[in-house]
Design a protein around this motif. Structure first.
Motif, short mmCIF file in Angstrom:
data_model
loop_
_atom_site.label_atom_id
_atom_site.label_comp_id
_atom_site.label_asym_id
_atom_site.label_seq_id
_atom_site.Cartn_x
_atom_site.Cartn_y
_atom_site.Cartn_z
N MET A 137 37.27 44.15 37.59
CA MET A 137 36.28 45.19 37.85
C MET A 137 35.45 45.44 36.60
O MET A 137 34.22 45.56 36.67
CB MET A 137 36.99 46.47 38.30
N LEU A 138 36.11 45.50 35.44
CA LEU A 138 35.39 45.67 34.18
C LEU A 138 34.51 44.46 33.90
O LEU A 138 33.33 44.59 33.52
CB LEU A 138 36.39 45.87 33.04
N GLU A 139 35.06 43.27 34.09
CA GLU A 139 34.36 42.02 33.80
C GLU A 139 33.08 41.89 34.63
O GLU A 139 32.06 41.38 34.16
CB GLU A 139 35.31 40.85 34.08
N SER A 140 33.14 42.38 35.86
CA SER A 140 31.99 42.25 36.77
C SER A 140 30.91 43.29 36.49
O SER A 140 29.81 43.21 37.07
CB SER A 140 32.45 42.39 38.22
N ALA A 154 46.03 35.06 39.05
CA ALA A 154 45.33 34.23 38.07
C ALA A 154 44.67 35.11 37.01
O ALA A 154 43.95 36.06 37.34
CB ALA A 154 44.28 33.38 38.76
N PRO A 155 44.90 34.85 35.72
CA PRO A 155 44.29 35.68 34.67
C PRO A 155 42.77 35.56 34.69
O PRO A 155 42.22 34.45 34.73
CB PRO A 155 44.85 35.09 33.37
N PRO A 156 42.03 36.68 34.66
CA PRO A 156 40.57 36.62 34.60
C PRO A 156 40.10 36.04 33.28
O PRO A 156 40.78 36.16 32.25
CB PRO A 156 40.15 38.10 34.71
N PRO A 157 38.92 35.39 33.26
CA PRO A 157 38.41 34.81 32.01
C PRO A 157 38.32 35.83 30.87
O PRO A 157 38.60 35.49 29.71
CB PRO A 157 37.02 34.30 32.41
N LEU A 158 37.95 37.09 31.17
CA LEU A 158 37.84 38.09 30.11
C LEU A 158 39.18 38.29 29.40
O LEU A 158 39.22 38.39 28.16
CB LEU A 158 37.36 39.42 30.69
N LEU A 159 40.26 38.32 30.14
CA LEU A 159 41.58 38.48 29.54
C LEU A 159 41.90 37.29 28.64
O LEU A 159 42.42 37.45 27.52
CB LEU A 159 42.64 38.65 30.62
N CYS A 186 42.46 37.42 24.46
CA CYS A 186 43.67 36.90 23.81
C CYS A 186 43.32 35.86 22.76
O CYS A 186 43.89 35.85 21.66
CB CYS A 186 44.63 36.32 24.85
N GLU A 187 42.37 34.99 23.09
CA GLU A 187 41.95 33.97 22.13
C GLU A 187 41.31 34.59 20.88
O GLU A 187 41.41 34.03 19.78
CB GLU A 187 40.96 33.02 22.81
N THR A 244 51.01 39.58 26.25
CA THR A 244 52.15 39.67 27.17
C THR A 244 51.66 39.75 28.61
O THR A 244 52.21 39.10 29.50
CB THR A 244 53.01 40.89 26.83
N THR A 245 50.62 40.54 28.84
CA THR A 245 50.03 40.63 30.18
C THR A 245 49.59 39.25 30.66
O THR A 245 49.83 38.86 31.81
CB THR A 245 48.83 41.60 30.18
N MET A 246 48.95 38.51 29.76
CA MET A 246 48.48 37.16 30.07
C MET A 246 49.65 36.23 30.40
O MET A 246 49.62 35.48 31.38
CB MET A 246 47.70 36.62 28.87
N ALA A 247 50.70 36.31 29.60
CA ALA A 247 51.86 35.44 29.80
C ALA A 247 52.54 35.72 31.14
O ALA A 247 52.94 34.79 31.86
CB ALA A 247 52.86 35.61 28.66
N VAL A 248 52.67 37.00 31.49
CA VAL A 248 53.29 37.34 32.77
C VAL A 248 52.41 36.87 33.92
O VAL A 248 52.91 36.33 34.91
CB VAL A 248 53.54 38.86 32.85
N ALA A 249 51.10 37.05 33.80
CA ALA A 249 50.18 36.60 34.85
C ALA A 249 50.28 35.08 35.04
O ALA A 249 50.32 34.59 36.17
CB ALA A 249 48.75 37.00 34.49
N GLU A 250 50.34 34.35 33.95
CA GLU A 250 50.44 32.89 34.05
C GLU A 250 51.75 32.47 34.71
O GLU A 250 51.78 31.53 35.51
CB GLU A 250 50.31 32.26 32.66
#
Length: 294
Positions: A205-208, A259-264, A268-269, A241-247
């Protein structure tokens, strides 16, 4: 069988919290970190948390002193040899956790010792098969901050014995005073299988450009009586951690909502990991940063 000697691998927020709660309940605890410097940092983390409990009158001076006296920290994994239970609480990375369990299988000499993981998403069966004693491996998933949050998810694998499940339940509920719920051995278990899609939806929602981070979080706090909005919560959990759990969830179920959104991914990167890095969806050196949860 009562746990009297506990080992904790990893002295970050979760590991130090587990160690503190156990020590406050009269259990002898050895915390193992990767390096001497990390071990000192873990001890400092525990000391600061106990000091906060003392200041808020949740602990007496005698109780605080006794708890600290039951905790030792080291960088030597061999120090866990005599433990009757060990909880792994390292980073949410499958390869790292598998390596820890393979080492624990050789280091922990007690044949009936509980080998538990605090993983929030990785199937316990995978971790159990890194050992020669899968019947003693179980998930005991605590929530952050461990001294405050009452819940523990108990996650047996297909090979976890009934005796191990009973011992783990007694340890978490009777000895540590936690409220225990039992989950099937599926990525994400109960809480994260529900929570992570909710957080990812807020990120999308934020990303959009649909709404600002502040308005998304205010909507859920003031409109749904949540104690914290989803983006502030992601910052508290840690975006990595959020990214790892989503993956992990996406790998298991292949559902688009996991699926992790590109913004997330980009955040992380960039090292924008939330509270622990000082910046995530909010900047934590600004007066407007969300309070609570820490």
């Amino acid at each position: 069988m009562t746990v009297t000697q506990l080992g904790v691998v990893g002295g970050g927020l979760m590991g130090s919290g587990i160690a503190e709660v156990a020590a406050r309940r009269g259990i002898d605890v050895v915390v193992v970190e990767a390096t001497d410097d990390a071990a000192k940092a873990a001890l400092g983390r525990i000391e600061r948390s106990i000091a906060r409990g003392l200041r808020s009158s949740k602990l007496s001076e005698a109780e605080a002193e006794a708890a600290l006296g039951r905790i030792s920290v080291t960088s030597d994994l061999e120090a866990l040899g005599d433990r009757d239970a060990v909880i792994e609480a390292v980073i949410e990375d499958e390869a790292t956790k598998l390596a820890v369990f393979a080492k624990l299988d050789h280091v922990v000499t007690r044949a009936d010792a509980l080998l538990a993981s605090n993983t929030s998403s990785i199937p316990i069966m995978k971790l159990a098969m890194a050992t020669q004693r899968p019947e003693y491996v179980i998930g005991i998933h605590f929530f952050n901050p461990v001294p405050v949050m009452p819940l523990v998810e108990l996650v047996p694998s297909l090979l976890t014995s009934e005796a191990t499940q009973e011992r783990a339940h007694a340890f978490a509920a009777d000895q540590l005073g936690k409220h225990v719920i039992k989950a099937k051995d599926r990525a994400g278990f109960i809480v994260n299988a529900l929570l992570i899609p909710y957080i990812l939806s807020a990120v999308r929602m934020l990303e959009s450009g649909f709404a600002t981070a502040e308005d998304i979080d205010t909507g859920m706090v003031d409109g749904c009586a949540h104690p914290m909005g989803p983006l502030a919560l992601a910052d508290l959990i840690g975006l990595d951690t959020t990214m790892a759990v989503a993956e992990s969830l996406y790998e298991e179920f292949k559902e688009p909502l996991f699926a992790p959104p590109p913004l997330l991914s980009r955040m992380c990167e960039a090292g924008l990991l939330g509270r622990k890095s000082g910046r995530g969806f909010y900047r934590y050196d600004e007066p407007s940063a969300p309070k609570g949860g820490s």
